[in-house]
Motif scaffolding. Structure first.
Motif, PDB file in Angstrom:
ATOM      1  N   SER A 107      38.398 -38.479  -7.897  1.00  0.00           N
ATOM      2  CA  SER A 107      36.980 -38.689  -8.167  1.00  0.00           C
ATOM      3  C   SER A 107      36.113 -37.918  -7.181  1.00  0.00           C
ATOM      4  CB  SER A 107      36.645 -40.184  -8.134  1.00  0.00           C
ATOM      5  OG  SER A 107      37.124 -40.750  -6.952  1.00  0.00           O
ATOM      6  N   LEU A 108      36.525 -37.870  -5.901  1.00  0.00           N
ATOM      7  CA  LEU A 108      35.706 -37.149  -4.931  1.00  0.00           C
ATOM      8  C   LEU A 108      35.778 -35.645  -5.134  1.00  0.00           C
ATOM      9  CD1 LEU A 108      36.074 -38.887  -1.464  1.00  0.00           C
ATOM     10  CD2 LEU A 108      34.007 -38.532  -2.786  1.00  0.00           C
ATOM     11  N   SER A 109      36.982 -35.139  -5.422  1.00  0.00           N
ATOM     12  CA  SER A 109      37.079 -33.683  -5.513  1.00  0.00           C
ATOM     13  C   SER A 109      36.457 -33.180  -6.802  1.00  0.00           C
ATOM     14  CB  SER A 109      38.530 -33.225  -5.393  1.00  0.00           C
ATOM     15  OG  SER A 109      39.306 -33.793  -6.403  1.00  0.00           O
ATOM     16  N   GLU A 110      36.275 -34.074  -7.802  1.00  0.00           N
ATOM     17  CA  GLU A 110      35.533 -33.656  -8.995  1.00  0.00           C
ATOM     18  C   GLU A 110      34.067 -33.462  -8.669  1.00  0.00           C
ATOM     19  OE1 GLU A 110      36.207 -36.634 -11.924  1.00  0.00           O
ATOM     20  OE2 GLU A 110      38.155 -35.823 -12.487  1.00  0.00           O
ATOM     21  N   SER A 111      33.476 -34.444  -7.941  1.00  0.00           N
ATOM     22  CA  SER A 111      32.036 -34.384  -7.748  1.00  0.00           C
ATOM     23  C   SER A 111      31.631 -33.712  -6.433  1.00  0.00           C
ATOM     24  CB  SER A 111      31.435 -35.786  -7.844  1.00  0.00           C
ATOM     25  OG  SER A 111      32.335 -36.749  -7.393  1.00  0.00           O
ATOM     26  N   PHE A 112      32.411 -33.908  -5.367  1.00  0.00           N
ATOM     27  CA  PHE A 112      32.051 -33.281  -4.085  1.00  0.00           C
ATOM     28  C   PHE A 112      33.243 -32.529  -3.510  1.00  0.00           C
ATOM     29  CE2 PHE A 112      30.135 -37.511  -4.372  1.00  0.00           C
ATOM     30  CZ  PHE A 112      28.811 -37.175  -4.468  1.00  0.00           C
ATOM     31  N   PRO A 113      33.564 -31.357  -4.033  1.00  0.00           N
ATOM     32  CA  PRO A 113      34.777 -30.674  -3.564  1.00  0.00           C
ATOM     33  C   PRO A 113      34.767 -30.406  -2.066  1.00  0.00           C
ATOM     34  CG  PRO A 113      33.437 -29.266  -4.969  1.00  0.00           C
ATOM     35  CD  PRO A 113      32.871 -30.627  -5.079  1.00  0.00           C
ATOM     36  N   GLU A 114      33.577 -30.216  -1.466  1.00  0.00           N
ATOM     37  CA  GLU A 114      33.538 -29.928  -0.035  1.00  0.00           C
ATOM     38  C   GLU A 114      33.804 -31.175   0.785  1.00  0.00           C
ATOM     39  OE1 GLU A 114      30.705 -27.399   1.590  1.00  0.00           O
ATOM     40  OE2 GLU A 114      31.756 -25.882   0.441  1.00  0.00           O
ATOM     41  N   LEU A 115      33.188 -32.271   0.346  1.00  0.00           N
ATOM     42  CA  LEU A 115      33.303 -33.506   1.112  1.00  0.00           C
ATOM     43  C   LEU A 115      34.721 -34.046   1.111  1.00  0.00           C
ATOM     44  CD1 LEU A 115      30.191 -35.696   0.384  1.00  0.00           C
ATOM     45  CD2 LEU A 115      30.960 -34.767   2.545  1.00  0.00           C
ATOM     46  N   TRP A 116      35.452 -33.731   0.049  1.00  0.00           N
ATOM     47  CA  TRP A 116      36.737 -34.380  -0.137  1.00  0.00           C
ATOM     48  C   TRP A 116      37.669 -34.182   1.053  1.00  0.00           C
ATOM     49  CZ3 TRP A 116      40.276 -37.493  -1.053  1.00  0.00           C
ATOM     50  CH2 TRP A 116      41.605 -37.117  -1.084  1.00  0.00           C
ATOM     51  N   LEU A 117      37.794 -32.917   1.511  1.00  0.00           N
ATOM     52  CA  LEU A 117      38.728 -32.682   2.617  1.00  0.00           C
ATOM     53  C   LEU A 117      38.259 -33.348   3.894  1.00  0.00           C
ATOM     54  CD1 LEU A 117      40.128 -29.068   2.299  1.00  0.00           C
ATOM     55  CD2 LEU A 117      41.336 -31.216   2.197  1.00  0.00           C
ATOM     56  N   PHE A 118      36.936 -33.351   4.109  1.00  0.00           N
ATOM     57  CA  PHE A 118      36.424 -34.091   5.265  1.00  0.00           C
ATOM     58  C   PHE A 118      36.785 -35.561   5.144  1.00  0.00           C
ATOM     59  CE2 PHE A 118      33.157 -30.614   5.634  1.00  0.00           C
ATOM     60  CZ  PHE A 118      33.619 -30.165   6.855  1.00  0.00           C
ATOM     61  N   GLY A 119      36.597 -36.098   3.930  1.00  0.00           N
ATOM     62  CA  GLY A 119      36.873 -37.521   3.712  1.00  0.00           C
ATOM     63  C   GLY A 119      38.337 -37.835   3.925  1.00  0.00           C
TER      64      GLY A 119
END
Lengths: 381, 308
Positions: free
Chosen positions: A314-326
């Motif tokens: 769900s995160l990498s669909e909407s926020f691909p940049e944030l995902w790795l940080f998350g």
């Protein structure tokens, strides 16, 4: 009476809750596409389950579980690929009857080690035995010489690197970087349409519970207690006359076989297998699922896997940049703050409150049951 | 497989491949030196080591761009400043990481692996967000281009010689710092017996922080040197991390000499094999040999004799 060899009452409730969640709630709530995603996550849950046994209980951190996932997956994929490459399906090739990637790589006859994969029985045996024997060889070589801890982790990681390079390099035999794609039927039964996906999902959940019960059995048997003792005080167990190496090899093999079953289910569910599920990065991610769920908790591994993968999707669909940080932040937070993962939070904070609530309502004699659930003891190090 | 070459050709092949192997050796040594300090001395598994190296590479890239734009006259010497900046940047980041993360995990070495893996993911994404996803290359100054012609068939590139010289210099400095200086004695004292070292008045927490920072700083210099021979992207660090750990483990974790010897044997094996088969098969064979030897000799080539 409920405290038999497999489980005690609070664990049984946990398993029932998981069963209702996977068998009733998810299929009713999700469409087939999402259900297939859950099925994909659950293939990793097998790996995480194996890691609970070999890492959480046995104290052996393997960074090469992707190897076993891959071996299982490739065994299954080879069978499916052969079935999809019948002479009728591949008549446009220069040599009909062999997988398409072999044809592209100018191989004109089916290699010898591919031949037995025409048989489903052999394939199922291979899914279990190939990774099992591989783990046995690595485990025997390492544990008999008392290699453990970080050294073992680094060497398993190297093995994962070797296998990935080998698969990518030997395109003609393995499909190279693209892997084995376009898998269609299992014994003539089409695995691609929606109803097949649903059937495969239920089959997979069933298999997962078989593995959960095996893990529970190991956990509650004398074997499981020796594993935990060995993890905490290896020398004392050795001085007591147990062969520490053999127990470690056993735990490592169980972890490998669980991972391989997951890999085989992955090939069936997703319809392809590629080296990107074998290497170092996926192997470490599998360890993370276990760590997030709780390295000591059999059920926690399943929840942890689903949660991290759900967050990833769900995160990498909407926020691909944030995902790795998350994801990176999640690892760090889990390691620093919750070494026993979600199950640790549950066991340390939530469950005692529930127990107190129940205990305050019931007469005292019945309140003692839940004590068994905290017998796992301290974290690994 | 040797049949189609004459003796003279074979000689040149071995020299050329040997030289290519020496460049690989330099990269391995530079990366492994930092790791040998962090892993070998402190027991911390730093999976983000590659990312510290990439930080050094990006710092070098930025310095070179700065010189090109503002000080074109001094461009031929930008590299020396870049190396110092790379060391400082990676070292400072290392110090911060030790303070935030690592110091809580000294008793749980396997957990440092997970935490630093998380860190490496975050750093990779940070590089991607800041510098973009594509690989960047540094423009070399004029004097580093070209190659020396030793004989008719043997040529050695100048940037390779420069990187090798740098490796020798840094290795000597590290060996001096670790084995001859007062601070190095403190580091080794803390490693061998933390409580006793603390009792004789060594500030162990401070020693830990600076040791970690030194290891990361050397990784930064390695990254800086790396820009001389290849391009850099956000995920380049991951390509080297397994190799580097193997180099350190193969050599015997606590031995600098072992690290150098194992880096040499691994890089030479790989580059010699690379001439006769595909690069990936050469890599597989090399790694297999290393893993095989490690199974026979788990403590590495140059192990300290300790009863376990």
């Amino acid at each position: 009476m409920t405290d038999n060899r497999f489980t005690n009452r609070s664990e049984l409730i946990g398993i029932l809750v998981l069963a209702v969640f996977l068998v009733v709630v998810l299929p009713l709530c999700l469409d087939v596409f999402r259900l297939n995603l859950v099925a994909k996550y659950l293939t990793y849950a097998f790996v995480a389950l194996g890691l609970v046994i070999c890492w959480g209980y046995g104290g052996i951190l393997s960074l090469g579980q992707g190897v076993f996932f891959g071996l299982g997956g490739y065994c299954m994929a080879m069978f499916l690929k052969l079935e999809a490459s019948s002479v009728a399906n591949t008549k446009i090739q220069s040599t009909p009857g062999i997988p398409d990637f072999m044809d592209w790589n100018q191989i004109t006859a089916l290699p010898l080690f591919w031949q037995p994969f025409h048989s489903l029985i052999f394939t199922i045996a291979a899914v279990i035995l190939v990774p099992g024997i591989f783990a046995l060889v690595i485990g025997a070589a390492m544990f008999k010489r008392r290699v453990g801890g970080t050294y073992f982790a680094i060497i398993t990681q190297a093995v994962a690197a070797i296998l990935t390079i080998l698969i990518v390099g030997q395109q003609g035999y393995t499909g190279g970087i693209n892997g084995m794609t376009d898998l269609r039927t299992l014994k003539g039964w089409d695995i691609r349409p929606d109803h097949a996906k649903v059937i495969l999902y239920f089959f997979e959940v069933g298999l997962l519970f078989v593995c959960i019960f095996i893990a529970q059995f190991i956990r509650h048997s004398k074997l499981g207690r020796i594993l935990v003792a060995m993890r905490d005080q290896e020398d004392r167990v050795r001085f007591s006359g147990y062969s520490v190496a053999n127990f470690k090899i056993f735990a490592f093999c169980v972890g490998a076989i669980f991972a391989a079953i997951g890999g085989a289910m992955f090939a069936l569910q997703v319809g392809f297998m590629s080296p990107s599920f074998v290497g170092i990065v996926p192997s470490i991610e599998m360890v993370i699922y276990t760590a997030v769920g709780g390295r000591l908790s059999i059920l926690g591994a399943v929840y942890g896997t689903m949660l991290v993968n759900f967050a990833k999707t769900s995160l990498s669909e909407s926020f691909p940049e944030l995902w790795l940080f998350g994801l990176g932040g999640l690892f760090i937070a889990v390691v620093l703050a919750f070494p026993n993962g979600l199950a640790g939070i549950w066991g340390d904070y939530v469950q005692p409150r529930i127990d107190r609530l129940i205990a305050s309502r019931k007469p005292k004699s019945e309140a003692g049951w839940t004590d068994n659930s905290v017998a796992d003891g301290a974290p690994a190090e | 497989m040797f049949g189609e070459y004459s003796i003279g050709d074979l000689g040149s092949i071995f020299v050329m491949q040997g030289f290519a192997g020496l460049i690989l050796f330099s990269v391995y040594v530079l990366m492994a030196l930092g790791l040998a300090i962090i892993f070998g001395q402190m027991g911390v598994i730093n999976m983000a080591h590659g990312e510290f190296m990439i930080l050094g590479a990006y710092v070098t890239w930025m310095t070179s761009n700065f010189f090109q734009t503002f000080l074109p006259g001094l461009f031929s010497g930008y590299f020396f400043l870049a190396m110092i900046l790379a060391f400082l940047a990676s070292g400072a980041l290392g110090m911060l990481v030790e303070w935030v993360l690592i110091r809580h995990l000294y008793k749980r070495p396997l957990d440092t692996l997970l935490a630093t893996w998380g860190l490496s993911l975050m750093l990779q994404q940070a590089y991607r967000s800041i510098f973009g996803a594509r690989e960047v290359g540094v423009e070399l100054p004029q004097w580093m281009l070209g190659s020396l012609k030793v004989t008719d068939s043997i040529e050695v590139p100048i940037n390779g010689i420069f990187v090798m010289g740098l490796t020798v210099l840094i290795t000597v400095v590290v060996a001096y710092v670790m084995y001859k200086s007062r601070w190095g004695r403190q580091v080794r004292a803390v490693v061998q017996n933390r409580i006793m070292a603390g009792a004789v008045g060594i500030n162990t927490a401070k020693v830990d922080r600076y040791t970690f920072a030194l290891g990361c700083g050397i990784a930064g210099v390695a990254g800086s040197a790396f820009t001389m021979i290849g391009s850099t992207g956000p995920t380049s660090g991951q390509l080297y991390i397994v190799d580097t750990f193997l180099v350190v483990v193969f050599g015997g974790a606590a031995s600098l000499l072992g690290t150098i010897a194992s880096a040499f044997s691994i890089s030479q094996t790989q580059s010699t094999l690379e001439f006769f088969m595909s690069g990936s098969m050469a890599k597989v064979l090399t790694l297999l040999a290393v893993v095989g030897i490690l199974m026979l000799r788990p403590q590495g080539l140059f192990a300290l004799k300790v009863r376990k």
